[in-house]
Design a protein around this motif. Structure first.
Motif, mmCIF file in Angstrom:
data_model
loop_
_atom_site.group_PDB
_atom_site.id
_atom_site.type_symbol
_atom_site.label_atom_id
_atom_site.label_comp_id
_atom_site.label_asym_id
_atom_site.label_seq_id
_atom_site.Cartn_x
_atom_site.Cartn_y
_atom_site.Cartn_z
ATOM 1 N N ASP A 192 -3.308 -0.696 -4.516
ATOM 2 C CA ASP A 192 -4.617 -0.761 -3.865
ATOM 3 C C ASP A 192 -4.874 -2.192 -3.413
ATOM 4 O O ASP A 192 -4.860 -3.116 -4.224
ATOM 5 N N HIS A 193 -5.112 -2.393 -2.127
ATOM 6 C CA HIS A 193 -5.398 -3.729 -1.586
ATOM 7 C C HIS A 193 -6.879 -4.002 -1.807
ATOM 8 O O HIS A 193 -7.702 -3.879 -0.917
ATOM 9 N N TYR A 194 -7.222 -4.438 -3.012
ATOM 10 C CA TYR A 194 -8.629 -4.481 -3.409
ATOM 11 C C TYR A 194 -9.315 -5.791 -3.078
ATOM 12 O O TYR A 194 -10.536 -5.898 -3.127
ATOM 13 N N GLU A 195 -8.540 -6.816 -2.737
ATOM 14 C CA GLU A 195 -9.095 -8.129 -2.388
ATOM 15 C C GLU A 195 -8.119 -8.777 -1.432
ATOM 16 O O GLU A 195 -6.951 -8.407 -1.385
ATOM 17 N N THR B 32 -13.402 -8.546 -0.419
ATOM 18 C CA THR B 32 -12.958 -7.396 -1.191
ATOM 19 C C THR B 32 -12.955 -6.120 -0.367
ATOM 20 O O THR B 32 -13.654 -6.002 0.649
ATOM 21 N N ALA B 33 -12.188 -5.140 -0.815
ATOM 22 C CA ALA B 33 -12.151 -3.844 -0.151
ATOM 23 C C ALA B 33 -13.458 -3.095 -0.325
ATOM 24 O O ALA B 33 -13.801 -2.234 0.486
ATOM 25 N N ASP B 34 -14.212 -3.399 -1.382
ATOM 26 C CA ASP B 34 -15.507 -2.746 -1.576
ATOM 27 C C ASP B 34 -16.498 -3.171 -0.509
ATOM 28 O O ASP B 34 -17.363 -2.392 -0.104
ATOM 29 N N ARG C 193 -6.950 -3.930 -11.700
ATOM 30 C CA ARG C 193 -7.549 -5.069 -11.006
ATOM 31 C C ARG C 193 -7.770 -6.203 -12.010
ATOM 32 O O ARG C 193 -8.064 -5.951 -13.185
ATOM 33 N N THR D 157 -12.417 -10.922 -10.606
ATOM 34 C CA THR D 157 -13.573 -10.180 -10.106
ATOM 35 C C THR D 157 -14.870 -10.907 -10.424
ATOM 36 O O THR D 157 -15.858 -10.796 -9.698
ATOM 37 N N SER E 35 -3.745 1.528 -9.956
ATOM 38 C CA SER E 35 -5.045 2.019 -10.401
ATOM 39 C C SER E 35 -5.346 1.547 -11.822
ATOM 40 O O SER E 35 -4.528 1.710 -12.729
ATOM 41 N N ARG F 3 0.832 -1.212 0.000
ATOM 42 C CA ARG F 3 0.000 0.000 0.000
ATOM 43 C C ARG F 3 0.862 1.255 0.000
ATOM 44 O O ARG F 3 0.551 2.235 -0.680
ATOM 45 N N TYR G 208 -3.429 -7.048 -4.870
ATOM 46 C CA TYR G 208 -3.045 -5.634 -4.844
ATOM 47 C C TYR G 208 -2.857 -5.174 -6.284
ATOM 48 O O TYR G 208 -2.306 -5.909 -7.101
#
Length: 474
Positions: free
Chosen positions: A302-305, A389-391, A315, A320, A312, A297, A309
């Motif tokens: 971005d640690h998205y899951e 996920t980060a979402d 992913r 996904t 931008s 980070r 990582y």
């Protein structure tokens, strides 16, 4: 490699290397442009019935298993075919018959696949996993892509990913693959220390790692990932930090970080017990995870899951598909698909797989169906995959799909973890919601998402998702 789960009943179908996680830590385990169906979150008005129908729409992703390796790594329990340590696609004029015969069978499977309608959307992602797909000559990869395109169609900007191991390809092969449409590479580095690679039974050394990185970069591959494994035997914190720093220095657009999972039927399973020397303790493994999260980070990833990582815009679109619980095709030895609400696994042994393809061609078996999906099973799918996920979990969507009662039951068991900071709540404007506001804002339908904190919430994900399962099906 991706992840293995202790929650097996619903999730045995992530194809081959793409297994779901041991959720306490991420673990070691990829013609015409048309409008594709809306995702779940794009359609926030879904009720449970329409949600169930959504998961029966035709897939737009395909996983292809190419099982060939030079040798079996000491931690690997995936369905592979070991070709021998000297095997390589480099400087070979003739195809290995084991590879060419398999690819022929694979293409037959693709062609014999049943389609649920005459208006199937084209593929948006294809992932070649294994095994070591880069051992398969590009001309045979071309045959598979042609079969996929002829059967399903291919979006003009489809993401086509391939797992590639150092020492199994050169610049010529890389360029040939790029000309075929391969536009994303997942490079199986695993470690930057020769002693660790040797202890794992990897067929490559550190020199081959640097060569592979140079080939990928010099050939102009824009979208590429480095795979690393933590908690290896005799791995020290300084070794792990070095691997992370050297990865950052290489500047991949994506990094996958997996914690070693010791499987029973592997060489490591015979030699080692989890948590006992020379494997790290649970606390040491957790520190490896925290170090990865902090280092990557800080470097702009971005640690998205839970294990993924990215820079931008980079992913992994194919993965996904899994995290959003969308349907997908799968082809090849041991792979598993999710089509028409049915999760379907192929045989893990070559002879049985070849028999399966013959039976598919003869109409004896089907790999699609109109399976009945239980709403509670679907709710557990949604919670488990969303919280990876980060979402996080979309509360408005979950409430409208499964009702107030189920949503409040989950939130009630999570109240103390909101207070401890392991679960983060966001309102509809993306503002953090305090524990005191949490329940009252839920009643007013003003909580937008809940997600696990990074890294400590992710480290407790096994426990936290188990709590949700208990609330859904007490």
């Amino acid at each position: 490699m991706l992840l293995k789960s202790s929650f097996t009943p619903l999730f045995i179908a992530i194809p081959t290397k793409h297994k779901l996680p041991n959720l306490s830590l991420p673990t070691v385990s990829k013609s015409f442009t048309q409008q594709c169906p809306p995702t779940v979150r794009q359609n926030a008005t879904l009720n449970t019935t329409s949600l169930l129908l959504l998961h029966k729409l035709p897939p737009t992703s395909a996983y292809v298993h190419l099982p060939f390796c030079r040798k079996r790594c000491h931690y690997c329990d995936f369905p592979i075919i070991a070709l021998g340590s000297s095997s390589s696609t480099l400087n070979k004029n003739n195809d290995d018959p084991r590879i060419s015969n398999y690819v022929e069978t694979l293409c037959r499977e693709i062609k014999a696949t049943n389609l649920n309608s005459s208006n199937n959307p084209p593929l948006k992602t294809v992932f070649f996993g294994g095994g070591t797909p880069s051992l398969v000559p590009p001309r045979l990869i071309s045959s598979v892509l042609d079969a996929l395109s002829s059967k399903f169609g291919m979006c003009g900007n489809a993401e086509i990913s391939m797992e590639m191991d150092p020492g199994t390809f050169d610049a010529v092969a890389m360029k040939q693959l790029m000309n075929l449409g391969v536009n994303r590479v997942s490079l199986g580095v695993q470690a930057f220390q020769h002693e660790l690679l040797k202890a794992c039974g990897r067929a490559h050394g550190v020199h081959e790692v640097y060569e592979a990185v140079e080939i990928v970069k010099s050939c102009g591959v824009e979208n590429w990932s480095v795979d690393l494994i933590s908690s290896l035997p005799h791995q020290t914190p300084s070794m792990w930090e070095e691997s992370l720093q050297l990865t950052v220095r290489a500047q991949p657009t994506h990094v996958s970080v997996y914690d070693l999972q010791v499987e029973q039927d592997t060489k490591f399973g015979v030699l080692y017990s989890p948590g006992e020397f020379p494997l790290p303790s649970e606390n040491q493994s957790a520190e490896f995870y925290r170090t990865a999260s902090r280092t990557l980070r800080d470097a702009g990833y971005d640690h998205y899951e839970i294990s993924s990582y990215s820079k931008s815009g980079y992913r992994c679109k194919h993965n996904t598909t899994y995290w959003k619980n969308k349907p997908f095709y799968a082809f090849g030895l041991g792979s598993a698909s999710y089509i028409g609400g049915v999760r379907f696994s192929r045989p893990r042994r070559l002879k049985e797989y070849m028999d399966y393809v013959q039976n598919l061609e003869n109409g004896v078996v089907k790999c699609t169906g109109d399976g009945i999906i239980d709403s509670k099973d679907l709710a557990t799918d949604v919670v488990m995959l969303s919280l990876r996920t980060a979402d996080g979990l979309d509360m408005k969507y979950f409430r409208e799909a499964f009702g107030d009662s189920l949503m409040f039951s989950i939130c009630e068991v999570y109240r103390s973890h909101v207070e401890s900071g392991h679960i983060i709540c966001l309102d509809e404007q993306g503002r953090n919601v305090s524990a005191n506001e949490f329940i009252s804002l839920l009643s007013d339908e003003k909580v937008g998402y809940i997600r696990l904190s990074d890294p400590d919430g992710f480290l407790l994900s096994n426990e936290l998702i188990s709590l949700a399962f208990g609330a859904i099906a007490p």
